[in-house]
Design an enzyme around this catalytic site. Structure first.
Site, PDB file in Angstrom:
ATOM      1  CB  ALA A  94      -0.916   0.010   1.225  1.00 23.62           C
ATOM      2  CE  LYS A  95       5.942   0.375  -3.214  1.00 19.50           C
ATOM      3  NZ  LYS A  95       5.080  -0.684  -3.762  1.00 19.50           N
ATOM      4  NE  ARG A  96      -3.047   3.068   2.264  1.00 19.26           N
ATOM      5  CZ  ARG A  96      -3.483   2.863   1.025  1.00 19.26           C
ATOM      6  NH1 ARG A  96      -2.777   3.248  -0.024  1.00 19.26           N
ATOM      7  NH2 ARG A  96      -4.645   2.278   0.811  1.00 19.26           N
ATOM      8  CB  THR A 120       4.767  -1.617   1.538  1.00 14.03           C
ATOM      9  OG1 THR A 120       3.586  -1.289   0.801  1.00 14.03           O
ATOM     10  CG2 THR A 120       5.172  -3.040   1.232  1.00 14.03           C
TER      11      THR A 120
ATOM     12  CG  ASP B  98       3.697   1.559  -5.901  1.00 14.62           C
ATOM     13  OD1 ASP B  98       4.547   1.136  -6.717  1.00 14.62           O
ATOM     14  OD2 ASP B  98       3.282   0.889  -4.946  1.00 14.62           O
TER      15      ASP B  98
END
EC number: 4.1.1.23
Lengths: 279, 279
Positions: A94-96, A120, B98
């Site tokens: 999710a690359k929050r 993530t 991302d």
């Protein structure tokens, strides 16, 4: 069981460092699936069942679900993994990255709603953007360090006190943020020498390593650079090369059988360069 | 109309630099709303109607919706703003980050699904993590630069070529990434002198400025440091102080009237330090 213990068990049980990335793109699905009502779930379920014994983790990429209003199918996929393959950790990609009260909400999203074992996230906003996830003591926080895309160098390769920024991130996580053994780092496979430098900084902390398969990273160099002393320490991700493997029609393969074949090939290619793994 | 033009029009029409942040926390709602089926929508709709003529933007924070499986209510809120208050830009606060195909999905989520005019994102993964958003030519990309949280300094204040990292980010965006006038930066109100340095680097690019209100940044210092020559250039965000303003019961206020009162006070406090604004 903690994320790290669950991951370690999956490394051992499945003799695999392969992470199967779930990036469902309906336009690449087999034609007979595309118009089904829950096509994403149906496709991913077949991939999951075909590859569960070849993998150390599943990594659904939430963006593919959110773009299509398909969070319900992501929930169903995570439920399915937990029930049908409970020993395989779920890494929500999710690359929050947000702070305080907002990060608490993102942690609830990942860990409570989706039941992910790890998520993530970006380090850009610093410690208090990571800390709320660590309140979930059995879950993992996988922090971006050195990414495999061309623009990864724009910030990550800037020189700070004589060293590239990504090494500072690695040291920050290893020395300060990883207070309870819950952290891991994302380091791309496209720069094996940098992977080795990160491994040198972080000891046995796990790495999530994208960039093999469709992105072209070299498996031997990646494993040599990133493995720990016992030949583990990595979740080496492949998404598109497995999900959209071309079936061998002469052998009567369907998409799931093709995915399994490529997953096994990838797992075995990785194992060839590990210490202590049975190939 | 482009995001920048829509924002500029809202600055002028409403004589306001105030961005109203929508961070719905049901536990802070008035008791009579908490158990309604679409409580979040109902609450936010009342806030939106009460503050639309005081604001230059609305900023829903997606984490609060995602944690509660309430993406449908976020869709309804964005639809409502577009229909009832079509001149007010919607900034989706998502802090995505991302690359490549994944960023394309996040852009679809923000711009197609929610119809946002702009979305916030992290710079950590570099140019190719920002570029897919810029394909949407009328939408804005609001990039984290210097954040108002304590941990913001962990990375952003590291020294690169004699200057803190956040200044490199500002320069990178201003000189290279902002190819079509679609970019803006997030710079917190808690460091006015740094806000001034960023303004000096980026010319008239808009800034999203959190950190006044509940986070305690000083309004005069913020406006003096961040405004452009014509007294605009900022979306100064306040969320909790407006959403959960304490009603003046003697005056018969409900939560929405209290929100309006605080929004007007905040707008006017900001305007006191602008050039060319009628207070």
């Amino acid at each position: 069981m903690s994320f790290i213990n669950k991951l370690s068990a999956a490394w051992a049980t499945n003799n695999s460092l392969l992470c199967v990335g779930l990036d469902p793109d309906i336009t690449k699905f087999p034609p007979h699936l595309r118009n089904q009502p829950a096509a994403i779930f149906t496709f991913c379920k077949a991939i999951i069942d075909a590859t569960a014994d070849t993998a150390c983790a599943f990594k659904p990429q939430i963006a593919y679900f959110s773009a299509l209003r398909a969070e319900d199918q992501l929930e169903a996929i995570c439920d399915y993994i937990r029930n049908a393959h409970p020993t395989i950790p779920i890494v929500l990609d999710a690359k929050r990255g947000d702070i305080g009260a907002t990060a608490e909400q993102y942690a609830r999203e990942a860990f409570e709603r989706y039941g992910a074992d790890a998520v993530t996230m970006s380090p850009y906003m610093g410690w208090d953007s990571v800390a709320p996830y660590l309140e979930w003591k059995n879950r993992g926080a996988i922090i971006l360090c050195r990414t495999s895309n061309p623009g990864g160098s724009d910030l990550q390769f800037l020189t700070v006190e004589g060293k590239p920024l990504y090494q500072h991130v690695a040291r920050l996580v290893a020395d300060k943020w990883n207070t309870n053994g819950q952290c891991a780092l994302v380091v791309g496979a496209t720069f094996p020498e940098e992977l080795a430098q990160v491994r040198n900084i972080i000891g046995d902390m796990p790495l999530l390593v994208p960039g093999i398969g469709a992105q072209g990273g070299d498996i031997q160099a990646t494993v040599n650079a990133g493995k720990t002393a016992n030949g583990t320490g990595m979740m080496i991700n492949s998404s598109r090369a497995i999900l959209y493997a071309k079936p061998d029609e002469a052998a009567g393969e369907d998409f799931a059988a093709a995915a399994r074949r490529v997953a096994l090939e990838t797992r075995d290619a990785i194992n060839r360069f590990r210490v202590g793994a049975v190939v």
